[in-house]
Scaffold this active site. Structure first.
Site, PDB file in Angstrom:
ATOM      1  N   HIS A 140       2.516   8.498  -1.980  1.00 60.15           N
ATOM      2  CA  HIS A 140       3.117   9.034  -2.984  1.00 60.15           C
ATOM      3  C   HIS A 140       4.529   8.512  -2.039  1.00 60.15           C
ATOM      4  O   HIS A 140       4.812   7.288  -3.588  1.00 60.15           O
ATOM      5  CB  HIS A 140       3.323  10.444  -2.632  1.00 60.15           C
ATOM      6  CG  HIS A 140       4.482  11.262  -3.203  1.00 60.15           C
ATOM      7  ND1 HIS A 140       4.164  11.433  -4.040  1.00 60.15           N
ATOM      8  CD2 HIS A 140       5.598  10.902  -3.373  1.00 60.15           C
ATOM      9  CE1 HIS A 140       5.396  12.417  -5.073  1.00 60.15           C
ATOM     10  NE2 HIS A 140       6.548  11.454  -4.428  1.00 60.15           N
ATOM     11  N   GLU A 141       5.009   8.325  -1.278  1.00 61.15           N
ATOM     12  CA  GLU A 141       6.370   6.733  -1.523  1.00 61.15           C
ATOM     13  C   GLU A 141       6.078   5.614  -1.389  1.00 61.15           C
ATOM     14  O   GLU A 141       6.862   4.663  -2.063  1.00 61.15           O
ATOM     15  CB  GLU A 141       7.190   7.555   0.020  1.00 61.15           C
ATOM     16  CG  GLU A 141       7.465   9.104   0.913  1.00 61.15           C
ATOM     17  CD  GLU A 141       8.372   9.916  -0.320  1.00 61.15           C
ATOM     18  OE1 GLU A 141       8.416   9.289  -0.941  1.00 61.15           O
ATOM     19  OE2 GLU A 141       7.987  11.182  -0.447  1.00 61.15           O
ATOM     20  N   HIS A 183       6.821   5.040  -5.263  1.00 62.24           N
ATOM     21  CA  HIS A 183       8.182   5.143  -5.170  1.00 62.24           C
ATOM     22  C   HIS A 183       8.088   3.701  -5.220  1.00 62.24           C
ATOM     23  O   HIS A 183       9.255   3.003  -5.899  1.00 62.24           O
ATOM     24  CB  HIS A 183       8.845   5.896  -4.730  1.00 62.24           C
ATOM     25  CG  HIS A 183       8.703   7.602  -5.005  1.00 62.24           C
ATOM     26  ND1 HIS A 183       8.607   8.182  -7.116  1.00 62.24           N
ATOM     27  CD2 HIS A 183       8.748   8.402  -4.229  1.00 62.24           C
ATOM     28  CE1 HIS A 183       8.915   9.231  -6.933  1.00 62.24           C
ATOM     29  NE2 HIS A 183       8.846   9.487  -5.352  1.00 62.24           N
ATOM     30  N   HIS A 220       7.439   0.943  -7.272  1.00 70.07           N
ATOM     31  CA  HIS A 220       8.653   0.657  -8.462  1.00 70.07           C
ATOM     32  C   HIS A 220       9.871   0.316  -8.621  1.00 70.07           C
ATOM     33  O   HIS A 220      10.929   0.171  -9.393  1.00 70.07           O
ATOM     34  CB  HIS A 220       9.176   2.681  -8.733  1.00 70.07           C
ATOM     35  CG  HIS A 220       9.287   3.409 -10.008  1.00 70.07           C
ATOM     36  ND1 HIS A 220       9.670   4.241 -10.732  1.00 70.07           N
ATOM     37  CD2 HIS A 220       9.717   2.741 -11.665  1.00 70.07           C
ATOM     38  CE1 HIS A 220      10.013   4.160 -11.715  1.00 70.07           C
ATOM     39  NE2 HIS A 220       9.857   3.544 -12.602  1.00 70.07           N
TER      40      HIS A 220
HETATM   41 ZN   LIG Z   1       8.347  11.633  -4.843  1.00 68.98          ZN
END
Ligand SMILES: [Zn+2]
Length: 673
Positions: free
Chosen positions: A461-462, A465, A468
């Protein structure tokens, strides 16, 4: 002596010179950087030159470079490696930085220049990205009230101040009620509870100066208690105390505050020219309108409710078989659901962990990024701000794109949870800037460090990010990386989680740390079953809260929020044994501040998108389909906020997201099964 935070950083990758920075450097660096930003802003606002995009917007973008630099280092250290000095400085800085940012949005001369550009936007010869940046600047100022005059401006200021006071009061009341209630537990009361719950209850007793174990309303104790305690009467007492937080009468009652907060928000939105607070709040989001939010929530509601009702029947049967008559009640759900989970989906986390070593999972995240986007990761020598931190150069075809740091282990100086932040954001204005991106987690250290499946999911998940930020390819830092709408920002992170559970990723990377053997297929199947378990319940309790939040902020503010809550829940037909995840008097997400007000839906909005986005790869027949990956990078991961989120999503997918993939992912498509 020169301050190491303020000089040019000329080392490799222009990393901050961590070894030379001491805590004493921060306060003077902030002071100098703030003063420089003020001088620069004043020069822009008071310029006699006709406003242009370059002398106003681009100048604003470059007005606070030193502040960005200092804050980027400081806030990362304060979160990941706090010291008393850093905590004190954080408290000291909060009002100063808030004052600085409202000084900017309330600067009339500056707003006049931006507004002039906005009015003439079609004649400025701006490219698409510049037009978007101008639009967002103008929106930021007008939404803050920069265009208001005289009494209206005064009233806006008063509303903001009152809201700041009473939303803080709301969360303090909630905390007070949570702390106030506790109940000593006899040995009988502890019967049937697993050791970890008993330990937590004993620790809670010690904290309150009690002799033995106590039951409290802290989520980490009450939820497992409701899951495991066979004592139905005690479950009822505890559950009712839990949902009554903020509604106990007296000084800590939140019901009157909730009504006042809703009324002030409505007035604030109307002063700015919006029909309702929800319209104001949703304007910059991908959802855009209350109708779009309701439409999404209601499309998920019916199948979720059907699944929950089917589950309720099974749980009631189990209860009746237990010799308990009558209806399944809210304090029964978690208890019987846990029994059912053990019967149908049990697996021991201890069996999984040896296959999920931290190094193997970092390798899996990197390898996935390599296969999708061609990224390469080279470990960097040297220490960063803490000995636990590891760093990599991220490149593609010989070009450095970013520096990535992983700070994975729990320690006392780190705040809880996991997050991604950029110590420096990508931008091209004033020269190519390579971002410095961090993932911070709280995994248990070990030799080797082994992760739970949840931990591995967090890591992916991290890292989503982080992609991105690292793949960001824009000119202006204002719209760089993750500077996107709240209901859009979780798309890259939640999407990336899907690759962790791909059989071929597990096959390649989830290898036993001692033997190198692949995870047995049977274990993989159990893992999958466990992740979709009891989704009817959690979807229903979540949707009930999201629909009430929306109803509160749409149209006229209700004078009696509790009556409004009951009305909404009656209309949707909330199943008897499920209540709102957060009832109004303890709905901190929407009343303790503005963060999630008429925004509680956004968790599900993002999930709809990530499920739908991953389906694009499935439709292409390959989880690593190069063409789909290329589109994902071009329209989402590199694009920041350079276009409106719905335009970006449509460019990637050819259409807006549908809810079917989410329903499938949550196992809600066929509740009868
Ligand atoms: Zn998040």
């Amino acid at each position: 002596m020169t301050n190491p935070l303020l000089i040019d950083w000329t080392g490799p990758y222009q990393l901050p010179p961590f070894a030379q920075i001491s805590d004493d450097d921060f306060a003077p660096a902030f002071e100098a950087a703030l003063s420089e930003a003020r001088t620069n802003t004043a020069a822009i606002a008071d310029s006699a030159d006709v406003p242009t995009f370059a002398n106003t917007i681009e100048a604003m973008e470059q007005s606070d470079g030193a502040l960005d630099k200092v804050a980027g280092v400081f806030y990362n250290l304060a979160g990941a490696d706090a010291t008393p000095a850093r905590e004190a400085l954080m408290r000291d800085l909060a009002p100063k930085l808030a004052a600085f940012s409202s000084e900017i949005t309330m600067n009339k001369a500056l707003f006049t220049r931006i507004d002039t550009l906005w009015q003439n936007r079609d004649d400025l010869g701006l490219n698409a990205e510049q037009a978007r940046v101008l639009e967002l600047y103008h929106q930021m100022f007008t939404r803050a009230g920069a265009a208001l005059e005289g009494e209206t401006a005064q009233r806006m200021k008063a509303i903001k101040e009152r809201l700041a006071t009473i939303t803080t009061q709301f969360s303090q009341n909630l905390l007070a009620d949570e702390r106030e209630w506790f109940r000593p537990m006899s040995d009988d009361d502890l019967a049937g509870l697993p050791d970890f719950v008993i330990d937590t209850a004993r620790a809670a007793g010690a904290e309150r100066g009690q002799d033995g174990a106590v039951l409290t309303l802290s989520r980490s104790l009450i939820v497992p208690f409701l899951q495991f305690s066979p004592n139905r009467e005690l479950r009822r007492i505890a559950y009712e105390a839990w949902v009554a937080r903020g509604a106990n009468g007296g000084e800590t009652d939140n019901r009157v505050l909730a009504a006042e907060i809703l009324k002030l928000r409505e007035e604030r939105a109307k002063l700015l020219g919006y029909a309702s607070f929800a319209e104001y709040k949703l304007e910059p989001e991908m959802a855009k309108t209350p109708a779009a939010v309701r439409d999404l929530l209601m499309r998920v509601w019916a199948p979720a409710k059907a699944a929950a009702e089917a589950d309720a029947e099974k749980l009631a049967e189990m209860m009746h078989a237990d010799g308990v008559n009558g209806n399944l009640e809210p304090w029964d759900w978690r208890y019987y659901s846990e029994k059912r989970r053990v019967a149908e989906h049990d697996f021991d986390e201890g069996q999984i962990k040896p296959y999920l070593s931290l190094d193997a999972m970092i390798g899996a995240a990197f390898d996935t990024a390599n296969r999708l986007f061609g990224l390469e990761f080279k470990p960097l020598e040297g220490t960063f701000y803490h000995p636990d931190v590891r760093g990599w150069e991220v490149s593609r075809k010989g070009k450095t794109l970013a520096v990535f740091m992983g700070d994975y282990f729990a320690r006392g100086s780190k705040r809880s949870g996991a997050w991604c932040s950029a110590m420096r954001s990508q931008k091209k204005l004033g020269g190519d800037t390579v971002p410095i991106v961090l993932n911070v987690c709280n995994f248990a250290n070990g030799d080797p460090a082994l992760l739970s499946h949840d931990d591995a999911r967090t890591l992916f998940h991290e890292f989503g990010h982080a992609l991105h930020q690292m793949l960001s390819d824009v000119t202006y830092s204002f719209i760089s990386g993750t500077s996107v709408a709240r209901d859009f920002v979780e798309l890259p992170s939640q999407l990336y989680e899907h690759w962790l559970d791909m059989p071929e990723v597990l096959e390649r990377h989830a290898r036993h740390y001692k033997t190198g053997a692949a995870m047995p297929a049977e274990l993989r199947v159990k893992l999958k079953g466990a992740t979709t378990y009891d989704q009817g319940f959690s979807t229903v309790e979540y949707l009930a809260s999201a629909l009430v939040d929306l109803a509160f902020h749409e149209g006229a503010a209700p004078s009696d929020p509790m009556a409004k809550q009951d009305e909404v829940l009656g209309l949707i037909g909330l199943p008897h044994a499920i209540r709102m995840r957060h009832a109004t008097p303890n709905f901190g997400h929407i009343f303790s501040g503005d963060g999630y007000s008429s925004g509680y839906y956004s968790y599900m909005w993002s999930e709809v998108m990530d499920a739908d986005a991953f389906e694009a790869f499935e439709e292409a027949g390959d989880a690593f389909d190069p063409e789909t990956a290329q589109k994902l990078e071009q329209f989402i991961l590199s694009a920041g906020n350079s276009r409106a989120p719905d335009a970006l999503y449509t460019a990637f997918r050819g259409r807006m997201p549908g809810v079917e993939s989410l329903l499938k992912g949550r196992g809600l498509l066929d509740p009868a099964a």
